[in-house]
Design a protein around this motif. Structure first.
Motif, PDB file in Angstrom:
ATOM      1  N   ASP A 161       0.831  -1.213   0.000  1.00 17.22           N
ATOM      2  CA  ASP A 161       0.000   0.000   0.000  1.00 17.22           C
ATOM      3  C   ASP A 161       0.865   1.263   0.000  1.00 17.22           C
ATOM      4  OD1 ASP A 161      -2.481  -1.260  -0.114  1.00 17.22           O
ATOM      5  OD2 ASP A 161      -2.605  -1.451   2.064  1.00 17.22           O
ATOM      6  N   GLN A 162       2.005   1.217   0.680  1.00 17.27           N
ATOM      7  CA  GLN A 162       2.912   2.364   0.638  1.00 17.27           C
ATOM      8  C   GLN A 162       3.424   2.580  -0.783  1.00 17.27           C
ATOM      9  OE1 GLN A 162       5.917   2.433   3.702  1.00 17.27           O
ATOM     10  NE2 GLN A 162       4.520   1.496   5.164  1.00 17.27           N
ATOM     11  N   GLU A 163       3.764   1.502  -1.460  1.00 22.70           N
ATOM     12  CA  GLU A 163       4.224   1.608  -2.847  1.00 22.70           C
ATOM     13  C   GLU A 163       3.103   2.124  -3.745  1.00 22.70           C
ATOM     14  OE1 GLU A 163       6.527   1.841  -6.079  1.00 22.70           O
ATOM     15  OE2 GLU A 163       7.223   1.514  -4.035  1.00 22.70           O
ATOM     16  N   ALA A 164       1.875   1.682  -3.485  1.00 25.68           N
ATOM     17  CA  ALA A 164       0.732   2.180  -4.263  1.00 25.68           C
ATOM     18  C   ALA A 164       0.586   3.688  -4.095  1.00 25.68           C
ATOM     19  CB  ALA A 164      -0.548   1.460  -3.842  1.00 25.68           C
ATOM     20  N   LYS A 177      -3.393   9.218  -8.828  1.00 29.38           N
ATOM     21  CA  LYS A 177      -4.454   8.388  -8.247  1.00 29.38           C
ATOM     22  C   LYS A 177      -4.655   8.742  -6.776  1.00 29.38           C
ATOM     23  CE  LYS A 177      -4.150   4.799 -11.564  1.00 29.38           C
ATOM     24  NZ  LYS A 177      -3.879   3.444 -11.903  1.00 29.38           N
ATOM     25  N   ARG A 178      -5.613   8.121  -6.167  1.00 26.54           N
ATOM     26  CA  ARG A 178      -5.974   8.354  -4.770  1.00 26.54           C
ATOM     27  C   ARG A 178      -4.809   8.023  -3.842  1.00 26.54           C
ATOM     28  NH1 ARG A 178      -8.774   4.283  -0.861  1.00 26.54           N
ATOM     29  NH2 ARG A 178      -7.163   3.048  -1.822  1.00 26.54           N
ATOM     30  N   VAL A 179      -4.664   8.819  -2.764  1.00 29.08           N
ATOM     31  CA  VAL A 179      -3.638   8.579  -1.750  1.00 29.08           C
ATOM     32  C   VAL A 179      -4.350   8.270  -0.436  1.00 29.08           C
ATOM     33  CG1 VAL A 179      -1.658   9.533  -0.528  1.00 29.08           C
ATOM     34  CG2 VAL A 179      -2.047  10.144  -2.924  1.00 29.08           C
ATOM     35  N   PHE A 180      -3.880   7.227   0.236  1.00 30.91           N
ATOM     36  CA  PHE A 180      -4.564   6.691   1.410  1.00 30.91           C
ATOM     37  C   PHE A 180      -3.584   6.541   2.564  1.00 30.91           C
ATOM     38  CE2 PHE A 180      -5.333   2.608   3.655  1.00 30.91           C
ATOM     39  CZ  PHE A 180      -6.500   2.941   4.306  1.00 30.91           C
ATOM     40  N   SER A 181      -4.012   6.926   3.768  1.00 33.88           N
ATOM     41  CA  SER A 181      -3.228   6.713   4.985  1.00 33.88           C
ATOM     42  C   SER A 181      -4.109   6.075   6.045  1.00 33.88           C
ATOM     43  CB  SER A 181      -2.695   8.038   5.535  1.00 33.88           C
ATOM     44  OG  SER A 181      -1.751   8.600   4.670  1.00 33.88           O
ATOM     45  N   SER A 182      -3.471   5.343   6.949  1.00 32.51           N
ATOM     46  CA  SER A 182      -4.171   4.710   8.064  1.00 32.51           C
ATOM     47  C   SER A 182      -3.321   4.897   9.310  1.00 32.51           C
ATOM     48  CB  SER A 182      -4.378   3.220   7.783  1.00 32.51           C
ATOM     49  OG  SER A 182      -5.004   2.584   8.887  1.00 32.51           O
ATOM     50  N   TYR A 183      -3.907   5.478  10.337  1.00 37.68           N
ATOM     51  CA  TYR A 183      -3.180   5.750  11.575  1.00 37.68           C
ATOM     52  C   TYR A 183      -3.882   5.081  12.746  1.00 37.68           C
ATOM     53  CZ  TYR A 183      -1.303   9.331   8.560  1.00 37.68           C
ATOM     54  OH  TYR A 183      -0.725   9.995   7.499  1.00 37.68           O
ATOM     55  N   ARG A 184      -3.121   4.317  13.518  1.00 34.97           N
ATOM     56  CA  ARG A 184      -3.656   3.733  14.751  1.00 34.97           C
ATOM     57  C   ARG A 184      -3.479   4.782  15.841  1.00 34.97           C
ATOM     58  NH1 ARG A 184      -5.581  -0.927  15.643  1.00 34.97           N
ATOM     59  NH2 ARG A 184      -4.588  -1.856  13.831  1.00 34.97           N
ATOM     60  N   ILE A 185      -4.566   5.098  16.540  1.00 36.09           N
ATOM     61  CA  ILE A 185      -4.511   6.127  17.576  1.00 36.09           C
ATOM     62  C   ILE A 185      -4.470   5.482  18.954  1.00 36.09           C
ATOM     63  CG2 ILE A 185      -5.515   7.912  16.111  1.00 36.09           C
ATOM     64  CD1 ILE A 185      -8.189   7.439  17.521  1.00 36.09           C
ATOM     65  N   ARG A 186      -4.397   6.300  19.968  1.00 30.41           N
ATOM     66  CA  ARG A 186      -4.131   5.834  21.339  1.00 30.41           C
ATOM     67  C   ARG A 186      -5.089   4.760  21.837  1.00 30.41           C
ATOM     68  NH1 ARG A 186      -3.707  11.756  22.385  1.00 30.41           N
ATOM     69  NH2 ARG A 186      -1.549  12.193  21.862  1.00 30.41           N
ATOM     70  N   ASP A 187      -6.352   4.862  21.472  1.00 30.70           N
ATOM     71  CA  ASP A 187      -7.315   3.882  21.968  1.00 30.70           C
ATOM     72  C   ASP A 187      -7.303   2.580  21.167  1.00 30.70           C
ATOM     73  OD1 ASP A 187      -8.660   4.490  19.621  1.00 30.70           O
ATOM     74  OD2 ASP A 187     -10.506   5.140  20.606  1.00 30.70           O
ATOM     75  N   GLY A 188      -6.398   2.486  20.183  1.00 28.75           N
ATOM     76  CA  GLY A 188      -6.266   1.277  19.380  1.00 28.75           C
ATOM     77  C   GLY A 188      -7.070   1.284  18.100  1.00 28.75           C
TER      78      GLY A 188
END
Length: 88
Positions: free
Chosen positions: A43-46, A55-66
């Motif tokens: 996904d990072q390479e995408a 094309k679309r750029v996507f990020s996913s972040y895990r926050i403090r509560d999980g």
């Protein structure tokens, strides 16, 4: 690294971030600088390819509560949205 366009956030995602004392701006800054959070290498390479091909750029972040918060910038760079995965 790329324009974010208009910034939007779902009320639920913004509320969860506020409850965790996390500003959406801090995550948006990471996203715009190419720190895409908890993505696998494919996904990072995408995302790197998306920057070159528009094309679309996507990020996913895990926050403090999980929980995870997603940020998606549309392919035309007109809009970036902060949302929870189940709101996609």
């Amino acid at each position: 690294m790329f324009p974010l366009g208009r910034l939007m956030g779902t009320p639920r995602a913004l509320g969860i971030l506020a409850d965790q004392d996390i500003t959406p701006e801090s995550l948006l800054q990471r996203h715009a600088q190419g720190d895409w959070g908890d993505l696998d290498p494919a996904d990072q390479e995408a995302n790197r390819t998306a920057l070159q091909t528009g094309k679309r750029v996507f990020s996913s972040y895990r926050i403090r509560d999980g929980s995870k918060v997603w940020i998606i910038t549309e392919a035309d760079r007109s809009l970036t949205t902060v949302l929870m995965p189940d709101e996609y």
